[in-house]
Enzyme design. Structure first.
Site, PDB file in Angstrom:
ATOM      1  CE  LYS A 189      12.378 -21.519 -28.206  1.00  0.00           C
ATOM      2  NZ  LYS A 189      11.225 -22.416 -27.950  1.00  0.00           N
ATOM      3  N   GLY A 244       7.717 -12.929 -24.472  1.00  0.00           N
ATOM      4  CA  GLY A 244       7.684 -13.888 -23.385  1.00  0.00           C
ATOM      5  C   GLY A 244       7.767 -13.160 -22.060  1.00  0.00           C
ATOM      6  CB  SER A 245       8.352 -14.443 -18.709  1.00  0.00           C
ATOM      7  OG  SER A 245       9.534 -15.163 -18.935  1.00  0.00           O
ATOM      8  CB  THR A 246       9.626  -9.369 -17.287  1.00  0.00           C
ATOM      9  OG1 THR A 246       8.542  -8.692 -17.943  1.00  0.00           O
ATOM     10  CG2 THR A 246      10.651  -8.338 -16.866  1.00  0.00           C
ATOM     11  N   GLY A 256      13.278 -12.211 -20.857  1.00  0.00           N
ATOM     12  CA  GLY A 256      13.631 -11.054 -21.689  1.00  0.00           C
ATOM     13  C   GLY A 256      14.905 -10.380 -21.211  1.00  0.00           C
ATOM     14  CD  GLU A 268       5.941  -6.410 -28.384  1.00  0.00           C
ATOM     15  OE1 GLU A 268       5.352  -5.925 -27.385  1.00  0.00           O
ATOM     16  OE2 GLU A 268       5.885  -5.918 -29.514  1.00  0.00           O
ATOM     17  CB  CYS A 287       1.542  -9.820 -22.539  1.00  0.00           C
ATOM     18  SG  CYS A 287       1.005  -9.619 -24.216  1.00  0.00           S
TER      19      CYS A 287
END
Ligand code: NAD
Ligand code: MN
Length: 505
Positions: A189, A242-244, A247, A264, A298
């Protein structure tokens, strides 16, 4: 500086009237018949129309991936044959290198040099895993005599792979290559802001001989389609970049079915320049460390710490050279800093800069939306250097994900390490010193997955990439990634001549 070429999508063979979903080897429209547009962040112009996947499409993709995994031939093939197909994917990508680069630039607004490097790395990633998979194998273990134990590395199954917008093709390659190398099937995706090159990569996989259903690509909303994949009973593993915050949400939801998860996530990577560093190399590397990819990385080295003895000398060069960074036509070889992905991200970046100002920081350079001649409709931000900060400031603690660096002084190794580790993140870090023993000492104390020593680059195919702490877990781009797409099965057998009767019956 010459303009290499300013491409329009119409000139590309990779143009599609609508970039469709790829499910079970077929290009299809979304089940709701909806599409969305992607934009060129450099100009604000529409690039392309993309089919929008729904939850029903995600179901269909998971079903196709499951069928290919359980009943297909891909994972049964000799490993060398799978390797050959991975090499074929790489060679098709090589033969269409310029087109892929151009498509990536149109979709992201990144500079030519950045796009070229990333497409090349995506290619080399398939080549790396074509080699690595051949040596990936189980073990034979020591057990008492007349027993035998070996392990098999079995592919984990159907993997949902959720990709961010900052490196659309490279992140897709980081995920698809190791997964299919071990025999998994994937449902990819891409980010809705940048789906085009992942769709093309899916088509190339098919063309190279990956059987239908092994690689499926379904652009759609993260909250709807991404979420659905994360919760899906038919998905065995989620690999997310992606972002924390997202995540964390994914890890929570995936726990309901105990999916394998690799994450990640974000970073706020420290960059330590010691008094014995080669100052010019440190300046050049530190500029690249933060302003590459417009800071939308990142592992961007977004916290710069300079030893007090060389602070003035370093900063003079650092600011002077930052002023020479060129923003402009992404297709121009001479452009250093490309566009920002969208207006929302520009607002986020500017919000952090304004908060730093309000907290009393000093803007040494930039600090505002950039006016780029000829690109007035696009999204741009000036390379920004902020000094006079304290460690509690939001701009020092939170990930900005833009061309903004905060700068501080330190007085000794101990303080440098303390400041470097004063973060919830732990992805990248950099050390500049000519003293090898010091570099080793610092590297050993930094809580981060990656330490760059006198080096502007964070990774090559083969080097582990991933974080400590809230930057996530799992490593990509390396041999051990293959383990994260496999389960270890232990086969223990008895071959003694006397039957065993452990109950003594
Ligand atoms: P994001 O987390 O908003 O989105 C990433 C992907 O997740 C997109 O495909 C999105 O559609 C999808 N998504 C969003 N919400 C979801 C949900 N609830 N469930 C499932 N999927 C969902 O991040 P972004 O803005 O695209 O990317 C920027 C972030 O990614 C930055 O924070 C950056 O640090 C991080 N990043 C990390 C790495 C790394 O390797 N650690 C690499 C690149 C980017
Ligand atoms: Mn786009």
């Amino acid at each position: 500086m010459s303009t290499v070429h300013e491409t329009k999508l119409d000139q590309l063979e990779m143009k599609r009237a609508v970039y469709q979903l790829l499910i079970n080897g077929e290009r299809i429209d979304g089940s709701a018949g909806e599409t969305f547009k992607t934009y060129n962040p450099a100009t604000g112009e529409v690039v392309a129309e993309v089919a929008k996947a729904t939850k029903a499409d995600a179901d269909k993709a998971v079903e196709a991936a499951r069928a290919a995994f359980e009943h297909g031939k891909w994972k049964m093939w000799p490993v060398g044959r799978r390797a050959q197909v991975l090499n074929k994917i790489a060679s098709i990508m090589r033969s269409r290198f310029n087109e892929i680069v151009e498509l990536e630039i149109l979709d992201t607004g990144k500079s030519l040099a950045a796009a070229q490097g990333q497409v090349m790395q995506a290619i080399e990633d398939f080549e790396f895993y074509a080699g690595a998979i051949v040596g990936h194998r189980g073990t034979v273990n020591n057990v008492p005599g007349q027993f035998h134990n070996y392990t098999e590395k079995e592919p984990v199954g159907v993997c949902a792979q959720i990709i961010p917008w900052n490196y659309p093709l490279m992140m897709a390659a980081w995920k698809i290559a190791p997964a299919i190398a071990v025999g998994c099937s994937v449902v990819v995706k891409p980010a809705t802001l940048t789906p085009l090159t992942a769709i093309i990569l899916g088509e190339i996989c098919l063309e190279a001989g990956v059987p239908a259903g092994v690689v499926n690509v379904i652009p759609g909303s993260g909250r709807e389609v991404g979420n659905h994949l994360v919760e899906h009973e038919g998905v065995d593993k989620v690999a997310f970049t992606g972002s924390t915050p997202v995540g964390k949400d994914i890890m929570g939801r995936a726990s309901q079915t105990l999916k394998r998860v690799t994450l990640e996530l974000g970073g706020k990577s420290p960059n330590l320049v010691f008094e014995d560093a080669d100052i010019t190399a440190a300046v050049d590397g530190s500029l690249f460390g933060i302003f590459y990819n417009s800071g939308q990385s990142c592992e961007a080295r977004s916290r710069l710490y300079v030893h007090e003895d060389i602070y003035d000398a370093f900063m003079e060069q650092f600011v002077a050279k930052a002023k020479r960074l060129v923003l402009g036509n992404p297709f121009d070889k001479g452009t250093h800093v490309g566009a920002i992905i969208d207006q929302g991200q520009v607002d986020v970046i500017d919000g952090y800069v304004q908060s730093a100002k309000a907290d009393g920081a000093e803007i040494l350079l930039g600090g505002k939306v950039a006016q780029v001649e000829g690109y007035e409709g696009g999204f741009w931000y000036e390379p920004t250097i902020i000094a006079g900060v304290t460690h509690e400031m939001k701009a020092v603690q939170e990930e900005i994900f833009g061309p903004v660096v905060v700068v501080m002084k330190f007085k000794d190794e101990k303080e440098a390490v303390r400041l470097a580790n004063d973060t919830e993140f732990g992805l990248g870090s950099a050390v500049w010193t000519k003293d090898g023993a010091r570099a080793t000492r610092i590297a050993n104390q930094i809580k981060a997955g990656i330490v760059m020593v006198n080096c502007p680059f964070s990774a090559f195919p083969g080097t582990p990439f991933g974080g400590y702490k809230q930057s996530g877990f799992g490593r990509e781009l390396c041999i051990e990634t293959l383990d994260l797409y496999t389960e270890t099965k232990s086969i223990l057998s008895y071959y003694g001549s006397r039957p065993l009767n452990p109950f003594g019956l």
